[in-house]
Design a protein around this motif. Structure first.
Motif, PDB file in Angstrom:
ATOM      1  N   ALA A  51      12.265  -2.860  -2.961  1.00 10.47           N
ATOM      2  CA  ALA A  51      11.127  -3.154  -1.841  1.00 10.47           C
ATOM      3  C   ALA A  51      11.508  -2.733  -0.515  1.00 10.47           C
ATOM      4  O   ALA A  51      10.974  -2.282   0.280  1.00 10.47           O
ATOM      5  N   ASP A  99      10.083   2.997  -0.693  1.00  4.93           N
ATOM      6  CA  ASP A  99       8.634   2.427  -0.443  1.00  4.93           C
ATOM      7  C   ASP A  99       7.668   3.076  -1.472  1.00  4.93           C
ATOM      8  O   ASP A  99       7.277   4.015  -1.283  1.00  4.93           O
ATOM      9  N   VAL A 106       4.870   1.315  -2.707  1.00  9.16           N
ATOM     10  CA  VAL A 106       3.452   1.145  -2.680  1.00  9.16           C
ATOM     11  C   VAL A 106       2.539   2.008  -2.512  1.00  9.16           C
ATOM     12  O   VAL A 106       2.753   2.636  -1.169  1.00  9.16           O
ATOM     13  N   LYS A 166       5.311  -6.428   0.839  1.00 10.42           N
ATOM     14  CA  LYS A 166       5.563  -5.781  -0.410  1.00 10.42           C
ATOM     15  C   LYS A 166       4.584  -6.426  -1.619  1.00 10.42           C
ATOM     16  O   LYS A 166       3.727  -5.723  -2.169  1.00 10.42           O
TER      17      LYS A 166
END
Length: 257
Positions: free
Chosen positions: A65, A69, A71, A208
């Protein structure tokens, strides 16, 4: 790579290191007994609070997290699911069978749809997956917040140990220095671990987790609309609520002729 996390961590260490080197050497701030007290004590308290499996999982999740990265951007997801909706309207739900997605949650959603499960079962499975992901992030965050709370407290215990040793050896001037070093440096080690490592990682995990939960809810909403055969344009307009108003330009596709 989440470069800002790495930059922040290195900048924090560099600033503290330069302050240490202003009038002394780094060896002046190295005290193995004091470091052992803080690291060992913090690790012991963490194991008392949490299961070993939770601690190991928290460190793995924190590394991913904080420094990777993974996400996806909501705008990218909206465009991707909009394309899926257009495929389904033209070819049916089986038209998604050959679609390749980099998002694991979306990939699982597509597989559930293609396998022919009813919409209620698909939604329930995805909600359960989202809940389990949120719980993993929550446990990892609590582990690092626990470390952030324990490290300064253990540092204070080390300080008390050093002060007791110093008071017991006042008749021996040569022993006062090492005892005072333990007393002061354990507090420094505890604050360093908490403020530069543990608590920032806990905050990063919380951020996150929020991003991941938002993206998963976006995907769940999308899949529900796709399985209902919703118009891609209408679906995209509904999903735009997941995106900041400044980033909504260009999301809605042109009307189909």
């Amino acid at each position: 790579m989440d470069i800002l996390t790495l930059v922040g961590l290195l900048a924090g260490i560099l600033i503290v290191g330069l302050a240490m080197l202003a009038n002394a050497s780094l060896l002046t701030f190295l005290n193995l007994p004091g470091l052992a007290i803080v690291l060992g004590g913090t690790f012991a308290v963490t194991l008392i609070k949490f299961r070993m499996s939770s601690v190991v999982s928290a460190f793995r999740l924190a590394i991913g997290a904080a420094f990777i990265d993974r996400v996806a951007r909501p705008t990218d997801l909206i465009r991707e699911v909009g394309e899926l909706a257009r495929v389904v309207r033209k070819e049916g739900i089986l038209g998604l069978e050959n679609h390749q997605s980099d998002n694991e949650f979306l990939k699982k959603s597509i597989n559930l749809c293609v396998d022919g499960h009813p919409p209620e079962l698909v939604e329930e499975a995805l909600l359960q997956e989202s809940q389990q992901t949120a719980e993993r992030y929550d446990v990892a965050e609590r582990v690092f917040r626990g470390i952030g709370e324990s490290a300064p407290a253990i540092g204070m215990l080390g300080t008390l140990v050093g002060l007791v040793q110093m008071l017991n050896t006042l008749d021996d001037p040569s022993s006062i220095g090492p005892a005072m070093a333990i007393a002061l440096l354990t507090t420094l080690y505890g604050a360093f671990i908490a403020q530069l490592v543990a608590l920032p990682l806990a905050d990063k995990l919380q951020l996150k987790a929020e991003d991941e939960a938002r993206n998963q809810m976006l995907i769940i909403t999308s899949i529900k609309n796709i399985m209902r055969g919703e118009n891609p344009r209408v679906m995209t307009e509904l999903l735009s609520s997941f995106v900041h108003p400044d980033q909504r330009t260009g999301l809605t596709p042109e009307r189909e002729g």
